[in-house]
Design an enzyme around this catalytic site. Structure first.
Site, PDB file in Angstrom:
ATOM      1  N   ASN A   8       0.727  -1.289  -0.105  1.00 33.64           N
ATOM      2  CA  ASN A   8       0.022  -0.107  -0.102  1.00 33.64           C
ATOM      3  C   ASN A   8       1.011   1.104  -0.124  1.00 33.64           C
ATOM      4  O   ASN A   8       0.234   2.347  -0.644  1.00 33.64           O
ATOM      5  CB  ASN A   8      -0.901  -0.049   1.182  1.00 33.64           C
ATOM      6  CG  ASN A   8      -2.262  -0.942   1.045  1.00 33.64           C
ATOM      7  OD1 ASN A   8      -2.914  -0.604   0.103  1.00 33.64           O
ATOM      8  ND2 ASN A   8      -2.234  -1.909   1.662  1.00 33.64           N
ATOM      9  N   HIS A 104      -8.403  -0.578   5.646  1.00 27.79           N
ATOM     10  CA  HIS A 104      -8.952  -2.018   6.206  1.00 27.79           C
ATOM     11  C   HIS A 104      -9.533  -2.878   5.122  1.00 27.79           C
ATOM     12  O   HIS A 104     -10.300  -2.362   4.248  1.00 27.79           O
ATOM     13  CB  HIS A 104     -10.262  -1.657   7.183  1.00 27.79           C
ATOM     14  CG  HIS A 104     -10.465  -3.038   7.899  1.00 27.79           C
ATOM     15  ND1 HIS A 104      -9.800  -3.783   8.954  1.00 27.79           N
ATOM     16  CD2 HIS A 104     -11.722  -3.941   7.534  1.00 27.79           C
ATOM     17  CE1 HIS A 104     -10.336  -4.778   9.379  1.00 27.79           C
ATOM     18  NE2 HIS A 104     -11.585  -5.005   8.365  1.00 27.79           N
TER      19      HIS A 104
HETATM   20  C1  GRF Z   1      -3.378  -4.843   4.025  1.00 23.83           C
HETATM   21  O1  GRF Z   1      -4.205  -5.988   3.562  1.00 23.83           O
HETATM   22  C2  GRF Z   1      -3.964  -3.815   4.952  1.00 23.83           C
HETATM   23  O2  GRF Z   1      -5.271  -3.637   4.332  1.00 23.83           O
HETATM   24  C3  GRF Z   1      -4.077  -4.575   6.137  1.00 23.83           C
HETATM   25  O3  GRF Z   1      -2.620  -5.037   5.986  1.00 23.83           O
HETATM   26  C4  GRF Z   1      -2.220  -5.219   4.583  1.00 23.83           C
HETATM   27  C5  GRF Z   1      -1.056  -4.550   4.550  1.00 23.83           C
HETATM   28  O4  GRF Z   1      -0.271  -4.818   3.369  1.00 23.83           O
HETATM   29  N1  GRF Z   1      -4.581  -3.510   7.036  1.00 23.83           N
HETATM   30  P1  GRF Z   1       0.831  -4.131   2.784  1.00 23.83           P
HETATM   31  O5  GRF Z   1       2.011  -4.170   3.999  1.00 23.83           O
HETATM   32  O6  GRF Z   1       0.355  -2.697   2.312  1.00 23.83           O
HETATM   33  O7  GRF Z   1       1.564  -4.743   1.532  1.00 23.83           O
END
Ligand code: GRF
Length: 202
Positions: A8, A104
């Site tokens: 993300n 989320h």
């Molecule tokens: C994502 O699925 C987010 O929604 C959750 O943790 C994960 C994080 O993934 N809260 P990344 O570290 O961004 O790859």
């Protein structure tokens, strides 16, 4: 703020690079885990990355104070929880009211709250037999996943999905789109909180 792989975070970095997000600069990436790959992504992109871990402090309150004073130092306009798995100290939440957002991986208010994080969310969606899931970007308040909802996107659940396959689809089709989109809307002053509802200005 991150705890894991940082996909993300990468989506935000890429969206700034491509101009999908404007008026935005990432001043720092804070992880609670030293070995989080997200910190490597920060480094590779010339962004300051630091680790502040509860494990490095004798008491929780010491960690809370260290984190709060570091955030005070950076003085960000917006704090993005991009897969950050630590409960934020109350003093941080009240200091940055409606200036902290979280992603989320479900359609809140389904499959959220205490205990619903990471793969557990997708396992619960599959166990319940949902046909649709998705992701939600919301402001952070003192509850778990209870703050005003900014953006949501639905994603299809397929019968033969594993939690891992579903997690990947939710990231690709929803998270990596709506998190950068929310950042851009906020950076361009297009988000208004009206009670529990969020108005997006055109
Ligand atoms: C994502 O699925 C987010 O929604 C959750 O943790 C994960 C994080 O993934 N809260 P990344 O570290 O961004 O790859």
């Amino acid at each position: 703020m991150v705890s894991g792989g940082g996909t993300n975070l990468q989506a935000i970095i890429d969206a700034i690079g491509s101009g999908k997000i404007t008026n935005t600069q990432i001043v720092a990436v804070i992880s609670n885990k030293k070995d989080a790959y997200a910190l490597t992504r920060a480094k590779e992109n010339g962004i300051e990355g630091i680790c502040i871990s509860p494990k490095d402090y004798p008491a929780r309150e010491d960690f809370n104070e260290a984190l709060a004073s570091k955030l005070e130092e950076y003085a960000p306009d917006l704090i993005i929880l991009a897969g950050y798995l630590v409960i934020l100290p109350k003093q941080v939440i009240s200091r940055f009211t409606n200036r902290i957002i979280n992603i989320h991986p479900s359609l809140i208010p389904s499959f959220c709250g205490d205990g619903f994080y990471g793969l557990k969310v997708h396992e619960a969606v599959l166990a319940r037999g949902n046909k649709v899931t998705g992701a939600t970007v919301h402001f952070v308040d003192e509850g778990t996943d209870t703050g005003p909802i900014i953006l949501q996107k639905a994603v299809e659940v397929k019968f033969d999905d594993t939690p891992e396959i579903l997690q990947r689809r939710v990231m690709e089709e929803a998270e990596w789109n709506i998190l950068p989109e929310a950042v851009n809307l906020i950076a361009n002053d297009r988000v208004r909180v009206e009670g529990r509802r969020v108005r997006i200005l055109s």
